[in-house]
Scaffold this motif. Structure first.
Motif, PDB file in Angstrom:
ATOM      1  N   SER A 207       0.821  -1.200  -0.029  1.00 30.16           N
ATOM      2  CA  SER A 207      -0.042  -0.027  -0.017  1.00 30.16           C
ATOM      3  C   SER A 207       0.903   1.091  -0.081  1.00 30.16           C
ATOM      4  O   SER A 207       2.105   1.117  -0.081  1.00 30.16           O
ATOM      5  N   LYS A 218      -2.061  -4.607   1.028  1.00 34.30           N
ATOM      6  CA  LYS A 218      -3.520  -4.567   0.713  1.00 34.30           C
ATOM      7  C   LYS A 218      -3.896  -5.826  -0.067  1.00 34.30           C
ATOM      8  O   LYS A 218      -3.027  -6.406  -0.451  1.00 34.30           O
ATOM      9  N   GLU A 258      -5.735  -5.255   7.023  1.00 33.77           N
ATOM     10  CA  GLU A 258      -4.549  -5.472   6.371  1.00 33.77           C
ATOM     11  C   GLU A 258      -3.275  -5.530   7.198  1.00 33.77           C
ATOM     12  O   GLU A 258      -2.892  -4.897   8.216  1.00 33.77           O
ATOM     13  N   PRO A 291       5.127   1.268  -3.593  1.00 35.85           N
ATOM     14  CA  PRO A 291       3.867   0.891  -3.512  1.00 35.85           C
ATOM     15  C   PRO A 291       3.444   0.507  -4.687  1.00 35.85           C
ATOM     16  O   PRO A 291       3.906   0.601  -5.834  1.00 35.85           O
TER      17      PRO A 291
END
Lengths: 324, 298
Positions: A207, A218, A258, A291
């Motif tokens: 994430s 995620k 998460e 990310p």
């Protein structure tokens, strides 16, 4: 004394060395370069001792101006250094002339680039380390990330820069789906069999909440818990434990949501159950994930973790020796 | 008591001293093992971290094989069972402004993270943390809750999370322990020196930052001082140690403001007294023993 000036700081540029040890029981985490191998190699290129302080630049690099001639090298994330606007090779010791401006292209691969400067960044030692601990406001440069206008001192070079470049086979490679190896344990007994299975089946995505404290993942399925009595003092949520110490690299999932893997600036303890711990050599790798990187977790035994550790140490040794 | 050993990857070994959770007995055992381990100076052990009802070590498997690390800790388990449980410690009086404007402003900003606005909640959506804690623990008024919070002293049961942050365990029987759930969604901000409470634990947030404990009040007394300006930081940047005993004393807003000014000027100091603490004597008469040791602060 020689100095360099920060013209623009990038997103998160910190002074780091290999870390601060022996103070974890006071809540002070190890800190230090997230990708230690890249940090060590950058230092080897400019002739520094491996623990000499340098810069860690995350996601968007810094732009620096050098007062006097200096020797630098950048390793880790794939980026092209530019000296006074001229493109230069990475993974190579480079001479920056007096008054020269050093900048970097955006990262084509990886999340963290390491800049070593011959002589090192000469900030004071705090509790045996020059690493920044931003939450406690100590170490590094004024206990914080670099800002435009900061002027940092450079130490006196002691070694000789390497005439070689690091072989391409040692440069950072990232697969479309990366694998992170973990050892199960700690409070894994709290999770249902199905949740443990999902943890190793799901493909997670890094994430945007991914920094030196920890990485949040995620796209996995929510964790479910066995119906066990909560230990006294933990609080009612099954993701809670009686507050305890957190290993660096351990994975928690507040509320069963998460998962978060803790990194080198993480809290030293807290009240969330931990289900597994990243093996030590894969901590370096995680620090290079940007990310949206896809990740699969793999469960390994402690024996396998120790073998991987040996192999990784041999690789770092070979990298450094290849520059001699 | 049921010790449980578990490796955290290839460099950490985590030990739950009691699977039933927090108790003073479990804390004393963890502290005793960590103390012995420190004195042993085992080569390859790089960190020794006592915690509430557990402890953890970090080790270098290149120097100390993991089987050997496990063996050493298990042998210490045998050694400490039944050891003497009297410690020499410090008793510290710490002023607290309960229901203060700083944590109040912060908690109102995070009401959407709080139990009072969870789906299906029947609580007042604008209730404060201390009001929530009062209701959860069945006190008739916030004043009575504050009295219970401040009247009995607290053990420093762990240091961690961030630099110098103490976890606190109140010296009252289990039935009288204040218990509050932690925030369902952690906050990203907490004023420095907030007095928090989560599960059965109190804490003093050493620096400004994230947190998940309910906010009860604020103290003017720093617990982390990297510049070591205040007199009680002479020895270390971190003030508190596991085993220290803290007595909160409620103060008024004007007293609080005066203390904050003293902190800024570098003249603020705390009342600190040396005291022995015996687990057995406390267990025999918690209330009487508390009163006895608190006399040192009179």
């Amino acid at each position: 004394m020689n100095t360099f000036k920060v013209l623009s700081p990038g997103i998160a540029t910190f002074v780091e060395d290999l870390g601060r040890y022996g103070y974890y029981h006071l809540g002070i985490p190890p800190g230090g370069a997230l990708d230690q191998a890249s940090f060590i190699v950058a230092n080897a290129l400019v002739g520094n001792d491996k623990n000499t302080a340098g810069l860690e630049m995350a996601l968007m690099p810094a732009k620096l101006e050098f007062e006097k001639e200096a020797v630098v090298a950048v390793c880790g994330a794939e980026t092209t250094p530019k000296i006074n606007g001229v493109e230069m090779p990475s993974h190579t010791a480079l001479k920056v002339p007096a008054g020269g401006v050093l900048e970097f292209s955006y990262f084509k691969k990886g999340a963290r680039a390491y800049l070593a400067i011959a002589g090192g960044v000469d900030v004071p030692l705090v509790m045996g380390s020059r690493s920044t601990y931003p939450l406690g406001g100590i170490g590094g440069f004024k206990g914080r990330k670099l800002e435009a206008g900061d002027i940092l001192p450079i130490g006196t070079p002691t070694g000789k820069p390497s005439p070689k470049s690091l072989d391409k086979s040692y440069h950072l490679e990232l697969k479309e789906i990366e694998e992170l190896r973990v050892v199960l344990g700690l409070q894994d007994y709290k999770l249902t069999e199905q949740s443990l299975e999902n943890l190793f089946k799901d493909i997670f995505v890094v994430s945007t909440q991914a920094d030196r404290l920890g990485y949040r993942f995620k796209n996995g399925q929510k964790f479910n818990y066995k119906d066990l009595p909560q230990p006294f003092g933990a609080g009612a949520n099954p993701s809670n434990i009686t507050d305890a110490c957190y290993p660096v690299g351990s994975m928690q999932a507040p509320g069963g949501n998460e998962p978060i893997v803790l990194l080198r600036d993480a809290p030293s303890g807290g009240g969330f159950a931990m289900y597994c711990t990243l093996i030590s050599c894969d901590l370096d790798r995680l620090g290079q994930f940007a990310p949206n990187q896809q990740v699969r977790f793999k469960s390994v035994s402690l024996q396998e973790a120790l073998q991987a550790r040996k192999a990784y140490q041999a690789r770092i040794k070979a990298m450094v020796e290849s520059l001699a | 008591m049921g010790f449980r050993y578990s490796f955290g990857g290839d460099t950490f070994l985590f030990v739950e001293v009691s699977e039933e959770g927090m108790s003073l007995e479990a804390f004393f055992l963890a502290m005793a093992i960590c103390k012995k381990l420190r004195a042993m100076q085992v080569k390859g052990i790089t960190e020794i971290c006592p915690a509430n009802a557990s402890y953890m070590i970090a080790f270098d498997p290149d120097i100390l094989p993991h089987e050997k690390a496990l063996e050493i800790l298990k042998s210490l388990e045998q050694e400490v069972v039944g050891t003497q449980t009297t410690i020499q410690t410090r008793l510290i009086e710490m002023p607290v402004l309960y229901n203060d404007p700083y944590t109040h402003a912060c908690l109102m900003g995070f009401r959407n993270n709080h139990q009072c606005r969870e789906p299906g909640s029947t609580l007042d959506p604008n209730m404060t943390d201390i009001e929530y804690a009062r209701q959860m623990n069945g006190y008739a008024s916030v004043e009575e809750f504050i009295k219970a919070h401040a009247e009995s002293p607290w053990f420093v049961s762990m240091i961690g999370f961030v630099a110098g942050l103490p976890w606190l365990y109140q010296l009252v029987e289990r039935a009288k322990q204040i218990e509050v759930p932690k925030y369902p969604i952690a906050r990203i901000d907490t004023p420095a020196l907030t007095i928090g409470h989560g599960g059965c634990f109190g804490c003093i947030y050493a620096v400004r930052g994230g947190g998940g404990y309910q906010m009860m009040g604020i103290t003017p007394a720093p617990v982390w001082d990297p510049k070591q300006r205040l007199p009680y930081f002479k020895e270390s940047m971190v003030f508190l140690n596991p085993g220290d005993i803290i007595k909160f004393s409620p103060c008024t807003e004007s007293e609080y403001n005066a203390y904050v000014k003293q902190v800024e000027e570098g003249t603020f100091d705390l009342k600190i007294r040396q005291t022995p603490f015996s687990l057995q004597e406390w267990q025999a008469d918690p209330k009487g023993y508390n009163q006895e040791i608190l006399k040192a602060l009179a």
